[in-house]
Design a protein around this motif. Structure first.
Motif, PDB file in Angstrom:
ATOM      1  N   UNK A   1      24.574 -54.469  36.292  1.00  0.00           N
ATOM      2  CA  UNK A   1      24.139 -53.072  36.179  1.00  0.00           C
ATOM      3  C   UNK A   1      24.258 -52.505  34.766  1.00  0.00           C
TER       4      UNK A   1
ATOM      5  N   UNK B   1      23.610 -51.615  30.894  1.00  0.00           N
ATOM      6  CA  UNK B   1      22.561 -51.438  29.913  1.00  0.00           C
ATOM      7  C   UNK B   1      23.160 -51.590  28.516  1.00  0.00           C
TER       8      UNK B   1
ATOM      9  N   UNK C   1      27.319 -50.785  28.969  1.00  0.00           N
ATOM     10  CA  UNK C   1      27.919 -50.016  30.066  1.00  0.00           C
ATOM     11  C   UNK C   1      26.879 -49.781  31.142  1.00  0.00           C
ATOM     12  N   UNK C   2      27.371 -49.519  32.360  1.00  0.00           N
ATOM     13  CA  UNK C   2      26.470 -49.273  33.467  1.00  0.00           C
ATOM     14  C   UNK C   2      26.970 -48.169  34.350  1.00  0.00           C
ATOM     15  N   UNK C   3      26.469 -48.126  35.574  1.00  0.00           N
ATOM     16  CA  UNK C   3      26.851 -47.063  36.494  1.00  0.00           C
ATOM     17  C   UNK C   3      28.328 -47.158  36.859  1.00  0.00           C
TER      18      UNK C   3
ATOM     19  N   UNK D   1      30.909 -46.835  33.865  1.00  0.00           N
ATOM     20  CA  UNK D   1      30.111 -46.659  32.652  1.00  0.00           C
ATOM     21  C   UNK D   1      30.589 -45.543  31.771  1.00  0.00           C
ATOM     22  N   UNK D   2      31.386 -44.645  32.316  1.00  0.00           N
ATOM     23  CA  UNK D   2      31.848 -43.544  31.502  1.00  0.00           C
ATOM     24  C   UNK D   2      32.878 -43.996  30.490  1.00  0.00           C
ATOM     25  N   UNK D   3      33.565 -45.072  30.807  1.00  0.00           N
ATOM     26  CA  UNK D   3      34.572 -45.560  29.872  1.00  0.00           C
ATOM     27  C   UNK D   3      33.899 -46.446  28.834  1.00  0.00           C
TER      28      UNK D   3
END
Lengths: 111, 115
Positions: A30, A32, A91-93, A96-98
């Protein structure tokens, strides 16, 4: 989180094409790949993002091979104003915020 | 078209003092982030927020607190400043979508020195 590896620094001359490669062997399905540019005393600025194959915009191109374990940011005909630090992020879903910014690649364009 | 605005731009504190850094975005973004950047290094995530009233810890949360009382604002607080918190602080925001990691929009930073 996928860790990325980039060259610490690169030199180039005005008018040349610059390719910066980023390794991300542990990229998840997931995830990107996103590239940012940062000038001194400024916040990072989004350049380009992709998932697979090739993405092109007015600033750069991003090449991602089929296995997605690496990616290459291509800057066509660089100018002095392209001197900056370039960061590759993966990062992904999920989580992904980290987002993790490594040290980036310091590109120095000479006249 | 302000984007992400950080205040103040510069600040000098003494050890033990407290202060709050303000981040405001006018793009109606759901997600907001606070990072710190030390000389010659990349950005490290301190705290982030996925919506009004919610916050979460990032990579280096110790010594910092945050609040997101309004969607457009994200506050970073230092309760008792330490010299190790001397850094440049960046705020960012991004959209919420169902795919991938949305590009983040950054402010120009707050340069904080703690003596």
């Amino acid at each position: 989180l996928a860790k990325t590896t980039q060259p610490i620094s690169m030199d180039s001359y005005e008018g040349q094409e610059v390719n910066i490669t980023c390794s991300h062997n542990n990229i998840a399905t997931n995830d990107y790949i996103t590239w940012y540019q940062q000038f001194p005393s400024q916040g990072p600025r989004f350049i380009i993002q992709g998932y697979k194959t090739k993405v092109t915009n007015e600033v750069a191109s991003l090449f991602i091979p089929a296995d997605r374990k690496s990616s290459t940011l291509s800057l066509p005909r660089v100018s002095l104003s392209d001197t900056a630090v370039y960061y590759c992020l993966v990062a992904g879903d999920t989580g992904g915020f980290k987002t993790i910014f490594g040290a980036g690649t310091r590109l120095f364009v000479k006249a | 078209n302000a984007g992400v605005t950080q205040t103040p731009k510069f600040r000098v504190l003494k050890t033990g003092q407290s202060m709050t850094l303000l981040c405001a975005q006018d793009m109606n973004h759901e997600y907001m982030y606070w990072y710190r950047q030390d000389p010659g290094m990349g950005l490290r995530l301190i705290h982030y927020s996925v919506g009004e009233g919610t916050t979460a810890k990032g990579e280096v949360p110790d010594g910092y607190n945050v609040s997101r009382l309004k969607k457009q604002n994200f506050l970073l607080g230092l309760e008792s400043a330490a010299p190790s918190q001397t850094s440049v602080y960046f705020c960012a925001s991004s959209r919420m979508t169902g795919r991938g990691n949305q590009p983040q929009h950054f402010g120009d930073g707050t340069r904080l020195s703690i003596l």
